[in-house]
Design a protein around this motif. Structure first.
Motif, short mmCIF file in Angstrom:
data_model
loop_
_atom_site.label_atom_id
_atom_site.label_comp_id
_atom_site.label_asym_id
_atom_site.label_seq_id
_atom_site.Cartn_x
_atom_site.Cartn_y
_atom_site.Cartn_z
N GLY A 294 0.83 -1.20 0.00
CA GLY A 294 0.00 0.00 0.00
C GLY A 294 0.86 1.24 0.00
O GLY A 294 1.94 1.26 -0.59
N ASP B 239 -3.71 0.67 3.07
CA ASP B 239 -3.67 -0.45 2.12
C ASP B 239 -5.06 -0.75 1.59
O ASP B 239 -6.06 -0.28 2.12
CB ASP B 239 -3.05 -1.69 2.78
CG ASP B 239 -3.91 -2.29 3.88
OD1 ASP B 239 -5.05 -2.69 3.59
OD2 ASP B 239 -3.43 -2.36 5.04
N THR B 240 -5.10 -1.51 0.51
CA THR B 240 -6.37 -1.93 -0.07
C THR B 240 -6.48 -3.45 0.06
O THR B 240 -6.95 -4.14 -0.85
CB THR B 240 -6.49 -1.51 -1.55
OG1 THR B 240 -5.30 -1.93 -2.22
CG2 THR B 240 -6.63 -0.01 -1.68
#
Ligand SMILES: Nc1ncnc2c1ncn2[C@@H]1O[C@H](COP(=O)(O)OP(=O)(O)OP(=O)(O)O)[C@@H](O)[C@H]1O
Ligand SMILES: [Mg+2]
Lengths: 139, 112
Positions: free
Chosen positions: A60, A77-78
């Motif tokens: 991320g 973050d994803t």
């Protein structure tokens, strides 16, 4: 108030490079003359968060803002998100796989350790969307 | 004791950082879990471990440690050695096992 802004991409596919961002922040603070004790608190807290982004969330972005009296860090973050944040904060709670443990991580100590070394810690997370961890550490 | 004393006591080989052997050392820790090192270690300046990946060097760097001893005759890959050299961290390798290596250093006056 003016601040120094440092931004990093944390590569989630590269375990070897995990820690680059924290190391760079550590070096910068040292050069700025921040006390060694504060530098170490920042380094440990951020490194734990950076490792988490790599081992739990495919990497991320890390942003650090350095003020004269403190640092504010956002780790974004994803990844898969955290369903139960209170549970994740418990010492010893970990969803790490055997593979991660064989690398020396996954004791469930990272989030509690980040809490211990920071003056403020906030986690925002949505399952399936991602996680943002905010850390403030006063010098 | 100094890092040079550790080299002698553990019959260790120097992988990098040979210029820093006269650094004084007072405490050490032994662990294969970097999570535990990050969570429990305070001012220990030597890390004894059987783990070889780059995060061992990163962990030591974050904790301001000065020396890493790889036990059981283990050798990290060149990129790990380069990383440690870059940080000024001394890397040693010994044939001794973790428990024994820690015991020898402890018996000779190194604290925990
Ligand atoms: N960025 C993240 N994205 C998704 N899940 C996360 C993230 N950070 C932490 N978690 C979840 O919270 C748990 C606890 O995290 P914590 O850092 O305390 O322990 P760990 O990473 O599993 O082990 P250790 O930090 O001791 O190596 C993780 O096992 C994981 O399930
Ligand atoms: Mg963790």
């Amino acid at each position: 108030m003016d601040c120094i802004r440092l931004e990093y991409d944390v590569d989630g596919e590269n375990f070897a490079s995990a820690g680059n961002a924290s190391e760079s922040v550590k070096r910068t603070l040292k050069q700025m003359g921040v006390s060694p004790a504060s530098v170490r608190r920042v380094a440990i807290a951020m490194y734990e968060g950076e490792i988490n982004m790599v081992i739990h969330a495919h990497g991320g972005k890390a942003v650090a803002e350095v003020y004269p009296d403190r640092i504010e860090i956002r780790l974004q973050d994803t990844g898969p998100g955290i369903a139960d944040i209170d549970l994740a904060m418990k010492a010893g709670y970990s969803t790490a796989t055997e593979n991660i443990r064989s690398l020396g991580f996954g004791a469930g100590m990272g989030l509690p350790n980040m809490k211990k070394y920071s003056d403020e810690m906030k986690i925002e997370s949505t399952v399936g969307v991602g996680t943002t961890v905010f850390l403030r550490i006063d010098f | 004791m100094t890092i040079r004393d550790i080299v002698k006591l553990l019959d260790a080989e120097i992988l990098c950082g040979g210029e820093n052997l006269d650094t004084e050392i007072h405490t050490a820790c032994g662990s294969d879990m970097m999570s535990d090192v990050l969570a429990y270690v305070k001012d220990q300046s030597v890390l004894l471990t059987g783990l070889l990946n780059p995060q061992v060097v990163r962990t030591a760097e974050m904790m301001d440690m000065l020396c890493i001893v790889f036990v059981r005759g283990k050798r990290p890959e060149q990129n790990v050695i380069d990383l440690a050299r870059d940080k000024g961290i001394v890397l040693l390798t010994t044939e001794k096992r973790l428990f024994l290596a820690c015991g020898i250093l402890y018996t000779n006056g190194l604290g925990g």
